[in-house]
Design a protein around this motif. Sequence first.
Motif, PDB file in Angstrom:
ATOM      1  N   VAL A  47     -28.669  87.837 -95.778  1.00  0.00           N
ATOM      2  CA  VAL A  47     -29.431  88.123 -94.867  1.00  0.00           C
ATOM      3  C   VAL A  47     -28.740  87.407 -94.444  1.00  0.00           C
ATOM      4  CG1 VAL A  47     -31.090  87.101 -93.731  1.00  0.00           C
ATOM      5  CG2 VAL A  47     -31.026  87.914 -96.591  1.00  0.00           C
ATOM      6  N   VAL A  48     -28.198  87.843 -93.305  1.00  0.00           N
ATOM      7  CA  VAL A  48     -27.975  86.248 -91.683  1.00  0.00           C
ATOM      8  C   VAL A  48     -28.805  86.479 -90.519  1.00  0.00           C
ATOM      9  CG1 VAL A  48     -25.796  86.155 -89.930  1.00  0.00           C
ATOM     10  CG2 VAL A  48     -25.377  87.648 -92.658  1.00  0.00           C
ATOM     11  N   THR A  49     -29.296  86.000 -90.562  1.00  0.00           N
ATOM     12  CA  THR A  49     -30.418  85.264 -89.201  1.00  0.00           C
ATOM     13  C   THR A  49     -29.216  85.085 -87.323  1.00  0.00           C
ATOM     14  OG1 THR A  49     -31.151  83.777 -91.124  1.00  0.00           O
ATOM     15  CG2 THR A  49     -32.028  83.575 -89.363  1.00  0.00           C
ATOM     16  N   ALA A  50     -29.597  85.462 -86.679  1.00  0.00           N
ATOM     17  CA  ALA A  50     -29.306  85.460 -85.424  1.00  0.00           C
ATOM     18  C   ALA A  50     -30.515  84.031 -85.071  1.00  0.00           C
ATOM     19  CB  ALA A  50     -30.160  86.704 -84.637  1.00  0.00           C
ATOM     20  N   SER A  51     -29.249  83.632 -84.088  1.00  0.00           N
ATOM     21  CA  SER A  51     -29.541  82.241 -83.279  1.00  0.00           C
ATOM     22  C   SER A  51     -29.462  81.938 -81.694  1.00  0.00           C
ATOM     23  CB  SER A  51     -29.999  81.162 -84.231  1.00  0.00           C
ATOM     24  OG  SER A  51     -28.289  80.540 -84.572  1.00  0.00           O
ATOM     25  N   LEU A  52     -30.163  81.625 -80.922  1.00  0.00           N
ATOM     26  CA  LEU A  52     -29.286  81.415 -80.073  1.00  0.00           C
ATOM     27  C   LEU A  52     -28.161  80.551 -79.301  1.00  0.00           C
ATOM     28  CD1 LEU A  52     -30.350  81.061 -76.748  1.00  0.00           C
ATOM     29  CD2 LEU A  52     -30.484  78.824 -76.685  1.00  0.00           C
ATOM     30  N   GLY A  53     -27.558  81.490 -78.990  1.00  0.00           N
ATOM     31  CA  GLY A  53     -25.761  80.937 -78.790  1.00  0.00           C
ATOM     32  C   GLY A  53     -24.970  81.629 -80.372  1.00  0.00           C
TER      33      GLY A  53
END
Length: 332
Positions: free
Chosen positions: A217-223
């Motif tokens: 699982v790869v999580t999107a985060s700000l920037g």
Amino acid sequence: MSSADRAPHRSVLVLALGGTIAMTPTASVSGVTPTLTGSDLVAAVPGLQDIAVTAEDFRKLPGASLTNSDIVDLVSRLEHANREGVDGIVVTQGTDTLEETAFLTDLYYRGSAPVVFTGAMRSAASAGADGPANLLAAVQTATCTRAREHGVLVVLGDEIHAARHVRKMHTTSPAAFSSPATGPLGHLVEGTARLQHPLQRIGPVSLPLTAPSEVEVVTASLGSSGILLEGLDGKVSGLVVAAFGVGHVPQTWVPRLETLAASMPVVLASRIGTGPVLTSTYAFPGSESDLLSRGLIAAGTLDPYKARLLLIAHLAAGTPRPEIAKAFLDYR
């Protein structure tokens, strides 16, 4: 609820896997570790006189150390017990992974005997330990004839949850488990399981033909630049993206994800964990419709961790890629 649901002399098998419910302090280390057997857990519960309970030590591990292979072995034991004619089965384990192990079990289990997972947020040595009450409620649910209709269940705090919907929502609270999108299926009232909401079982996935596949699982985060997407090709068999909101990622991620989706199944889930991934509302680069047009698979209402398990199960079963995409449609 008919009296048959509380009939005496029903048989329940308790399979103990370890976890906080089985933990006590030891002299050799500071803190608690799994020490209690399944028989110890059952012996600590008043109110089981009318039920023939057999306990078996299946594992003795913290929930964080359980593996997919442990759950495949567990399902084999569950189905053997079902063939032997047991009326219900309870699995005790650590709450760290309980929502995931229950869901994976639900994907594989083919039997009719109810299977109920439970655990504890407080160790057996704690004031107000919740393990005995949770175990009693789980056993009472497992002997309810209507529980056969709902797939694998999770019972804590006298609430009955579906494995596909339940989530651990707090790190320490005894009321940590809930089903935020749907609410519980029912409750324990005066020792009787009252199930209000029918739930259609989804057809089981075949047990693995191969060892469980590597899916991350790869999580999107700000920037975020998406650097964790680099080098995954050839190292994993599938990927789950825990995206923003309804299924969005930074625009810079799009080329990498399109390349990965050409070589493996890439599932688009929401990092929020409650609510569906959309399919056709937004149209900017990195939006849900843009990503789906590039070959990603919508996870529906599954959170990233359960989406990962569904993908692992189908990859290990050798399910063709078009059929994998169809499997996620059951969770819209």
